[in-house]
Design an enzyme around this catalytic site. Structure first.
Site, PDB file in Angstrom:
ATOM      1  N   GLY A 211       0.830  -1.210   0.000  1.00 50.88           N
ATOM      2  CA  GLY A 211       0.000   0.000   0.000  1.00 50.88           C
ATOM      3  C   GLY A 211       0.854   1.245   0.000  1.00 50.88           C
ATOM      4  N   ASN A 212       0.246   2.381   0.277  1.00 54.89           N
ATOM      5  CA  ASN A 212       1.003   3.634   0.365  1.00 54.89           C
ATOM      6  C   ASN A 212       0.325   4.551   1.379  1.00 54.89           C
ATOM      7  OD1 ASN A 212      -0.966   5.417  -1.106  1.00 54.89           O
ATOM      8  ND2 ASN A 212      -0.577   3.890  -2.706  1.00 54.89           N
TER       9      ASN A 212
END
Ligand code: C5P
Length: 406
Positions: A211-212
């Site tokens: 993810g980020n």
């Protein structure tokens, strides 16, 4: 154009070279129907005479905290104003306002008022970029003060850089918008707007993902701003957060899901805002069961995800405005320009995600907007909603001027 008819506006002018431009701001506010009361600092009168404002404004210029007719002019001004505009706002006035120090009529009025305040900074680049000034601006933004500008360009003494006072037109448009907020500036009525928001999650196994740090705040700010201006809004989001009233939220997780939902929604959209941070790579073959530590360190093979923005750019219907984002950590302008050309977008909104108070998870942002016709707009630190407002202002202005819009 009487967009400010009946509005009582205190125009604060502080002591920078841009004070001469405040004369034009005063005139434009009067042209728009406002009742304007000029308040000058002592420093301002070194650049422009009070007689000039006396002649143009609705009332005589005020400068003193100690008025013979009114023992408390700052509270009278603050309480009766519909809006206080400071143009130009010097580092001193911004600092005093942020710190709550009232040392003259203008700063006292700013602290005494509950009306919306529009601050239009103007100073040399070194001052504008000083952490003290940046911190004071961030404080004011958090308190709901509206910041217009500054622009980049020619400064006093022949220097170039950020810090030039916004144009009188932009300042009057900012004031109109602030006073119009909630009372229906509906310049996007009838438009369909699709916004992507949040960061995608690409599964490694059923419990883990790549993810980020994207929070979705900038995307939701676009959705809220567009909906507030009358647009019909669809948000394709990885975040569990309701959209503005009337908006449709399509909840997705992966780049693949976001691609499908966005391509479907964008087919008939007038404006597409790709604010989501979409993963560029995903695990090729996510495990069907949780990977076990006892089996050792796994090798995770990655493959590219669909580039949604590029696909939208390649199949863009005539007249659709496509806005991409560039979250960068270096060479912001160059990387953004490459993205603009490579992805077929009409605008790229670029930010340095390592900058203080900007980018992921913050409530404020500072961006550079590159347009496909070569224009560049630098939008200084302000709330994400105000960034959305400034970008959509460009979109609306362009649509008004474009022959190919639907
Ligand atoms: O190339 P880069 O990922 O930095 O480009 C960022 C822009 O492209 C953003 O607007 C993002 O939403 C979009 N994007 C996309 N699909 C991807 C990757 C990025 O639409 N797979």
């Amino acid at each position: 154009m009487n967009s400010l008819a009946g509005k009582r506006i205190v125009l604060g002018v502080s002591g920078g070279i841009a004070a001469y431009k405040a004369v034009e701001v005063c005139r434009r506010l009067m042209d728009a129907g406002a009742y304007v009361i000029p308040v000058l600092t002592k420093g301002a009168t070194r650049f422009v005479g009070r007689a000039t404002f006396d002649a143009l404004a609705s009332e005589r210029t005020q400068m003193s905290l100690f008025d013979e007719d009114d023992p408390i002019p700052h509270t009278t001004l603050g309480q009766t104003a519909d809006c206080v505009v400071v143009a130009p706002a010097t580092a001193r006035v911004i600092g005093a306002y942020a710190a709550g120090i009232s040392s003259d009529l203008l700063t006292a009025t700013l602290i005494a008022t509950r009306a919306p305040v529009v601050v239009c900074p103007a100073m040399h680049t070194e001052m504008w970029e000083h952490p003290a000034v940046a911190g004071n601006i961030a404080t004011l933004v958090e308190r709901g003060v509206h910041i217009v500008g500054p622009e980049s360009g020619r400064l006093a003494g022949g220097d170039e850089g950020a810090g030039r006072l916004s144009s009188p037109d932009d300042i009057v448009a900012g004031v109109t918008r602030v006073l119009g907020a909630g009372s229906g500036l509906r310049d996007m009525a009838g438009l369909s707007v699709v916004v992507t928001a949040g960061g995608t999650r690409e599964p490694i196994d059923p419990v883990r993902y790549i993810g980020n740090h994207s929070s979705g705040k900038q995307g939701y700010a676009f959705a809220e701003e567009a909906a507030g201006r009358g647009a019909e809004v669809t948000i394709v989001s990885t975040v569990d957060r309701p959209g503005p009233s009337g908006a449709t939220v399509v909840r997705v997780d992966t780049a693949e899901e976001m691609a499908a939902a966005t391509m479907a929604a964008a087919a008939d959209a007038d404006v597409v805002v790709m604010a989501a941070a979409v993963a560029d790579f995903r695990p090729t073959d996510p495990a069907g069961v949780k990977l076990k530590k006892r089996d050792g360190v796994p090798a995770i093979q990655l493959e590219p995800t669909p580039d949604i923005l590029a696909a939208l750019g390649a199949s863009k219907p005539q007249g659709q405005v496509l806005i991409g984002f560039a979250a960068e950590t270096c060479d912001v302008a160059d990387n953004a320009a490459a993205k603009l050309n490579g992805k077929g977008a009409d605008y790229i909104v670029a930010n340095d995600v390592t900058a203080e108070n900007a980018g992921f998870a913050h409530d404020t942002n500072e961006v550079l907007v590159l347009a496909s016709d070569g224009r560049a707009h630098s939008i200084g630190l302000r709330s994400k909603r105000q960034v959305a407002q400034a970008v959509l202002d460009l979109v609306v202005a362009d649509r008004d001027g474009r022959a190919d819009v639907r």
